[in-house]
Design a protein around this motif. Structure first.
Motif, PDB file in Angstrom:
ATOM      1  N   ARG A  18       0.814  -1.231   0.000  1.00  0.00           N
ATOM      2  CA  ARG A  18       0.000   0.000   0.000  1.00  0.00           C
ATOM      3  C   ARG A  18       0.835   1.262   0.000  1.00  0.00           C
ATOM      4  O   ARG A  18       0.362   2.322  -0.424  1.00  0.00           O
ATOM      5  CB  ARG A  18      -0.978  -0.019   1.187  1.00  0.00           C
ATOM      6  N   HIS A  19       2.100   1.186   0.492  1.00  0.00           N
ATOM      7  CA  HIS A  19       2.947   2.384   0.508  1.00  0.00           C
ATOM      8  C   HIS A  19       3.863   2.469  -0.715  1.00  0.00           C
ATOM      9  O   HIS A  19       4.677   3.375  -0.801  1.00  0.00           O
ATOM     10  CB  HIS A  19       3.827   2.378   1.767  1.00  0.00           C
ATOM     11  N   ILE A  79       4.128   9.646   5.379  1.00  0.00           N
ATOM     12  CA  ILE A  79       3.484   8.464   4.781  1.00  0.00           C
ATOM     13  C   ILE A  79       2.888   7.567   5.865  1.00  0.00           C
ATOM     14  O   ILE A  79       1.789   7.041   5.720  1.00  0.00           O
ATOM     15  CB  ILE A  79       4.498   7.685   3.915  1.00  0.00           C
ATOM     16  N   ASP A  80       3.641   7.367   6.958  1.00  0.00           N
ATOM     17  CA  ASP A  80       3.165   6.479   8.039  1.00  0.00           C
ATOM     18  C   ASP A  80       3.790   6.953   9.344  1.00  0.00           C
ATOM     19  O   ASP A  80       4.881   6.543   9.709  1.00  0.00           O
ATOM     20  CB  ASP A  80       3.557   5.030   7.735  1.00  0.00           C
ATOM     21  N   ASP A 120       3.113   6.356  12.380  1.00  0.00           N
ATOM     22  CA  ASP A 120       3.132   5.464  13.537  1.00  0.00           C
ATOM     23  C   ASP A 120       4.332   4.532  13.537  1.00  0.00           C
ATOM     24  O   ASP A 120       4.432   3.649  14.395  1.00  0.00           O
ATOM     25  CB  ASP A 120       1.854   4.615  13.578  1.00  0.00           C
ATOM     26  N   THR A 121       5.222   4.680  12.578  1.00  0.00           N
ATOM     27  CA  THR A 121       6.334   3.747  12.408  1.00  0.00           C
ATOM     28  C   THR A 121       7.649   4.406  12.836  1.00  0.00           C
ATOM     29  O   THR A 121       7.934   5.538  12.454  1.00  0.00           O
ATOM     30  CB  THR A 121       6.411   3.289  10.938  1.00  0.00           C
ATOM     31  N   ARG A 130       7.136  -1.830  14.318  1.00  0.00           N
ATOM     32  CA  ARG A 130       7.212  -1.383  12.906  1.00  0.00           C
ATOM     33  C   ARG A 130       8.319  -0.352  12.789  1.00  0.00           C
ATOM     34  O   ARG A 130       8.376   0.591  13.572  1.00  0.00           O
ATOM     35  CB  ARG A 130       5.888  -0.747  12.471  1.00  0.00           C
ATOM     36  N   TRP A 176      10.748   1.876   9.742  1.00  0.00           N
ATOM     37  CA  TRP A 176      11.359   2.203   8.450  1.00  0.00           C
ATOM     38  C   TRP A 176      12.869   2.193   8.662  1.00  0.00           C
ATOM     39  O   TRP A 176      13.355   2.817   9.599  1.00  0.00           O
ATOM     40  CB  TRP A 176      10.959   3.608   7.988  1.00  0.00           C
TER      41      TRP A 176
END
Length: 264
Positions: free
Chosen positions: A3-4, A59-60, A62-63, A85, A87
């Motif tokens: 999805r990313h 983008i995210d 929570d990571t 999680r 990156w």
């Protein structure tokens, strides 16, 4: 597709065009530093990591974000690569090549959950080549599915890294390897090593040092393409374990042959 995928790919291309390529063959002496003996960092590495960090947080959010240069400043951060999680960013892989004005170099990102790489991206800013993989979802070259293939050379082509071992250790290993396999130069860039194994350009690559940002994206790309990756003792590669080295190969058979020859 993950999805990313499109957002991460677009971010990497933007950072390459805005930060990395304008500095290529255009670095002043004071913009290159030796962070540890033999390990260079440039202003482009640091600026690229800052931009990638900002973009990934958008983008995210929570990571956790684990960048190579942030870990150089605070080594404890590397523990977060095995968080729920994370990156993981290598802003410029192949910095020595980049600083000397020679490709290959690349930008790499992995999305890791509980120590397992879920998605990986390897971008070559010179060739504008994007390699991407999704755990259980395959490997892609510029969005087209790809399968790893051997080179077909009379003697399989093998690149062996010297990093993390003595000259004597490396010479002994190369001598043992150099009959059945043809030794070829290592490009000093994991973002190039792993695609070479998938694209039929090299057959085997052997590494001693296995830092997460150097290997997590490429390992997933190669294994999702049907290639081989394992530790030197043939155990699985896992982020954050205490395993030694990596043997990576275009096919499982080549990986097993190389491992038996080098480490049995």
């Amino acid at each position: 597709m993950h999805r990313h995928h499109e957002a991460v790919s677009a971010l990497m291309r933007t950072v390459a065009e805005a930060v990395v390529m304008p500095r290529f063959r255009n670095l002043a002496a004071e913009e290159m530093l030796e962070k540890t003996p033999g390990e260079l960092v440039t202003i482009a590495d640091r600026e690229a990591e800052e931009r990638l960090t900002e973009g990934l947080a958008t983008i995210d959010g929570d990571t956790v974000i684990v960048g190579e240069e942030a870990c150089a400043a605070d080594p404890a951060l590397i523990e977060q690569a095995t968080a729920a999680r994370a990156w993981v960013i290598d802003p410029i892989d192949g910095t020595a090549n980049f600083a000397s004005g020679q490709p290959p170099f690349g930008i790499m990102i992995a999305l890791v959950e509980n120590g397992i790489t879920q998605a990986g991206w390897l971008y070559d800013p010179v060739a504008k080549r994007m390699c991407h993989a999704i755990l259980g979802g395959g490997a892609f070259l510029d969005d087209a599915p790809i399968r790893a293939r051997a080179s077909g050379a009379p003697r399989p082509l093998a690149a062996v890294s010297k990093v993390g071992q003595s000259e004597d250790e490396h010479a002994a290993r190369a001598a043992r390897f150099g009959g059945p396999f043809e030794l070829v130069p290592l490009p000093r860039c994991a973002a190039e090593n792993y695609p070479r194994l998938v694209l039929g350009q090299n057959d085997v690559a052997v590494f001693r040092r296995t830092l997460v940002w150097d290997h997590a994206p490429g390992v997933l790309f190669l294994t999702e393409a049907g290639g081989y990756v394992a530790r030197w003792d043939a155990s699985p590669y896992r982020i954050g374990d205490d395993g030694v080295g990596i043997v990576a190969a275009a096919t499982p058979e080549l990986g097993r042959r190389a491992t038996e020859l080098l480490f049995d």
